[in-house]
Design a protein around this motif. Structure first.
Motif, PDB file in Angstrom:
ATOM      1  N   LEU A 174      27.440 -24.177   3.708  1.00  0.00           N
ATOM      2  CA  LEU A 174      28.566 -24.197   4.141  1.00  0.00           C
ATOM      3  C   LEU A 174      28.288 -24.939   5.639  1.00  0.00           C
ATOM      4  CD1 LEU A 174      31.713 -21.682   3.142  1.00  0.00           C
ATOM      5  CD2 LEU A 174      30.599 -24.240   1.821  1.00  0.00           C
ATOM      6  N   HIS A 175      27.651 -26.587   5.863  1.00  0.00           N
ATOM      7  CA  HIS A 175      27.143 -27.105   7.772  1.00  0.00           C
ATOM      8  C   HIS A 175      28.454 -27.263   7.911  1.00  0.00           C
ATOM      9  CE1 HIS A 175      22.747 -28.018   7.351  1.00  0.00           C
ATOM     10  NE2 HIS A 175      22.959 -27.592   6.118  1.00  0.00           N
ATOM     11  N   ASP A 222      29.428 -25.657  11.743  1.00  0.00           N
ATOM     12  CA  ASP A 222      29.226 -26.125  12.940  1.00  0.00           C
ATOM     13  C   ASP A 222      30.459 -25.715  13.704  1.00  0.00           C
ATOM     14  OD1 ASP A 222      28.081 -27.816  14.768  1.00  0.00           O
ATOM     15  OD2 ASP A 222      29.817 -29.238  13.817  1.00  0.00           O
ATOM     16  N   ALA A 223      32.058 -25.864  12.669  1.00  0.00           N
ATOM     17  CA  ALA A 223      33.151 -26.342  13.400  1.00  0.00           C
ATOM     18  C   ALA A 223      33.525 -24.738  13.767  1.00  0.00           C
ATOM     19  CB  ALA A 223      34.133 -25.706  12.203  1.00  0.00           C
ATOM     20  N   ALA A 224      32.774 -23.670  12.896  1.00  0.00           N
ATOM     21  CA  ALA A 224      32.785 -22.220  13.821  1.00  0.00           C
ATOM     22  C   ALA A 224      31.844 -21.845  14.765  1.00  0.00           C
ATOM     23  CB  ALA A 224      33.305 -20.991  12.705  1.00  0.00           C
ATOM     24  N   LEU A 225      30.868 -22.237  14.265  1.00  0.00           N
ATOM     25  CA  LEU A 225      29.957 -21.771  15.831  1.00  0.00           C
ATOM     26  C   LEU A 225      30.292 -22.609  17.262  1.00  0.00           C
ATOM     27  CD1 LEU A 225      26.420 -22.223  14.256  1.00  0.00           C
ATOM     28  CD2 LEU A 225      27.483 -20.283  15.653  1.00  0.00           C
ATOM     29  N   ILE A 243      15.691 -29.328  10.539  1.00  0.00           N
ATOM     30  CA  ILE A 243      15.447 -30.840  10.453  1.00  0.00           C
ATOM     31  C   ILE A 243      16.738 -31.176  10.252  1.00  0.00           C
ATOM     32  CG2 ILE A 243      14.674 -32.880   9.965  1.00  0.00           C
ATOM     33  CD1 ILE A 243      12.455 -30.601  10.769  1.00  0.00           C
ATOM     34  N   TYR A 244      17.374 -31.173   9.182  1.00  0.00           N
ATOM     35  CA  TYR A 244      18.984 -31.553   8.510  1.00  0.00           C
ATOM     36  C   TYR A 244      20.014 -31.427  10.338  1.00  0.00           C
ATOM     37  CZ  TYR A 244      22.657 -32.773   6.525  1.00  0.00           C
ATOM     38  OH  TYR A 244      24.065 -33.471   6.288  1.00  0.00           O
ATOM     39  N   PRO A 245      19.704 -30.325  10.165  1.00  0.00           N
ATOM     40  CA  PRO A 245      21.249 -30.398  11.400  1.00  0.00           C
ATOM     41  C   PRO A 245      20.846 -31.244  13.219  1.00  0.00           C
ATOM     42  CG  PRO A 245      20.720 -28.461  10.533  1.00  0.00           C
ATOM     43  CD  PRO A 245      19.865 -28.604  10.062  1.00  0.00           C
ATOM     44  N   ALA A 246      19.641 -31.422  13.136  1.00  0.00           N
ATOM     45  CA  ALA A 246      19.022 -31.432  14.336  1.00  0.00           C
ATOM     46  C   ALA A 246      18.990 -33.266  14.389  1.00  0.00           C
ATOM     47  CB  ALA A 246      17.623 -31.013  14.666  1.00  0.00           C
ATOM     48  N   ARG A 247      18.992 -33.398  13.196  1.00  0.00           N
ATOM     49  CA  ARG A 247      18.790 -34.745  12.785  1.00  0.00           C
ATOM     50  C   ARG A 247      19.866 -35.532  12.968  1.00  0.00           C
ATOM     51  NH1 ARG A 247      15.195 -37.816   7.889  1.00  0.00           N
ATOM     52  NH2 ARG A 247      15.096 -39.359   9.243  1.00  0.00           N
ATOM     53  N   LEU A 248      20.571 -35.111  12.214  1.00  0.00           N
ATOM     54  CA  LEU A 248      22.089 -35.135  11.934  1.00  0.00           C
ATOM     55  C   LEU A 248      23.027 -35.909  13.453  1.00  0.00           C
ATOM     56  CD1 LEU A 248      23.985 -35.446   9.690  1.00  0.00           C
ATOM     57  CD2 LEU A 248      25.329 -33.279  10.171  1.00  0.00           C
TER      58      LEU A 248
END
Ligand code: ASP
Length: 440
Positions: free
Chosen positions: A147-148, A152-155, A250-255
């Motif tokens: 769950l992206h 992100d919110a929890a971290l 890649i995805y999270p960093a790119r986003l």
């Protein structure tokens, strides 16, 4: 001050010597506030990675074989780190918990995750950073789907409370609180998730190589390092088999628009490779990298008047879909279509697939070419320069390599050639010499 997330891989966390290098790197830059770590990797080539031993432990238990010795070896590695680094994180007690869970039928994911968990505990204590567990922060749904946004919110919310923290890579939890890991090498993903969550300026990924190389060092002696790589170029190269970084990192960093800097823990002064959205051509360089992969099979289908037949390609693709076979390329001619497929997907399906094709396609002939290799030459610089294809094909002709297939992406940043596997190395050398060695 720039916020840096630094992820250290297994080779960087392998023993006390390596972890001292981590400390020197972290201490050299106050911006390195969030540190993500892997489980200890190999200390020497015949050594075992802690993660592999933890999976082995689970296998031993599943087949009712003795497991105590394997557990003891893992325990001793962590006790050794504790003693060597002069920290006390209660390793002996942690192992009592693990052993108890193990007897209660602990999952493979739980066991495997303990490598990262304990590594992070030890390194946090040694650096004087807070330990922040990813259980309850890196989130998967009940089916195990990552769950992206929730992560992100929890971290983000938790890490905002910590000025400096060490975070274990590789795992998170499902809603019932059970541990779930990413696929192997997944600490890279955790690093990217942390970088996104804390809105880092850069995500440093520390490993045992100084970034990406322009070609495989097993084929090219001393290839040049790649200084700048765009996400798109990386995709074209990693897709062909150059694996320094987990694809899903890649995805999270790119986003979040965060550049990833691959660095070498053993040579910390090397600048490494910066991966970013930057599509610029650097230093007039035409080719950024060359990557290849062996072991493809080509199925060539010939049918007279094929191009007039509506739905023919669709029929082929639907048969491949039924067999769950992904396809790499589909070069076609007026009455022919070739299917380039990785051999591993055909190992036990080729005969059945051919039978199905014969039944349903009404083709005039179906031919199989085994031992095909693909080589991708990649670079944004290729689009703006004329004669790149000519130079590439010339270099192969001069090297005596027969080109079996050609495919150029519409963005003109890659040319893929298919050659017989016996010519694989010769072809890569020829392309490298033409575009890289010549320009230096
Ligand atoms: N320790 C895990 C593995 O060996 C995850 C990682 O290192 O990224 O795959």
């Amino acid at each position: 001050m720039a916020v840096v997330v630094a992820k250290f891989g297994g080779s960087s966390a392998a023993d006390g010597i390596q972890i001292r290098k981590i400390k020197a790197i972290v201490d050299s830059d106050p911006g390195k506030r969030y540190i993500v770590v892997s489980a200890p990797g190999k200390r020497f080539s015949a050594d075992s990675k802690v993660t592999d031993m933890l999976y082995l432990l689970k296998t031993q238990i599943d087949v009712s074989a003795p497991y105590e010795q394997v557990l003891q070896v893992v325990k001793e590695r962590f006790l050794g780190l504790e003693a060597d680094l002069g920290v006390d994180v209660g390793i002996a007690d942690e192992f009592s918990v693990i052993e108890k869970k193990l007897k209660d039928g602990a999952s493979a994911d739980y066991l495997a995750s303990r490598g990262e968990y304990l590594s992070a505990k030890v390194i946090a204590a040694f650096l004087g950073y807070e330990f922040v567990d990813t259980a309850g922060l890196v989130l998967f749904n009940e089916k195990g789907k990552f769950l992206h946004d929730e992560t992100d919110a929890a971290l983000g919310a938790t890490l905002a409370k910590y000025e400096r923290a060490v975070i274990p890579g590789f795992y998170g939890t499902t809603p019932d609180g059970n541990i779930k890991t990413f696929s192997r090498g997944g600490s890279d993903i955790t690093g990217a998730l942390v970088a996104r969550a804390v809105k880092a300026d850069v995500y440093e990924n520390w490993t045992d190589v100084s970034g990406f190389l322009m070609a495989d060092p097993r084929v090219i002696e001393n290839p040049k390092a790649i200084k700048n790589l765009s996400y798109k170029e990386l995709r074209e190269l990693s897709y062909m088999g150059a694996s320094v970084l987990h694809e899903n990192a890649i995805y999270p960093a790119r986003l979040a628009g965060i550049p990833i800097n691959i660095r070498n823990t053993n040579l910390p002064d090397d600048p490494g490779t910066i991966i970013s959205a930057d599509d610029e051509v650097h230093g007039g360089q035409i080719v950024t990298g060359i990557a290849g992969n062996k072991d493809f099979i080509v199925i060539g289908i010939h049918k007279n008047m094929m191009s007039n037949e509506i739905g023919f390609i669709k029929l082929i693709l639907s048969i491949l879909e039924d067999y769950k076979i992904p396809i790499e390329h589909i070069p076609s001619g007026i009455d022919t279509v070739s299917l380039v497929i990785a051999k591993k997907y055909l190992d036990d399906k080729l005969d059945d697939l051919l039978e199905e094709f014969e039944k349903k396609l009404g083709a005039d002939s179906i031919e199989i070419f085994e031992n095909m290799s693909l080589i991708a030459t990649v670079g944004h610089g290729m689009a703006s320069v004329q004669g790149v294809a000519a130079k590439l094909f010339n270099s192969l002709t001069e090297a005596g390599v027969n080109i079996r297939m050609i495919d150029q992406g519409s963005s003109e940043m890659n040319i893929i050639v298919g050659v017989e596997t016996k010519d694989f190395e010769t072809a890569i050398r020829a392309i490298y010499d033409a575009f890289v060695a010549e320009s230096s």
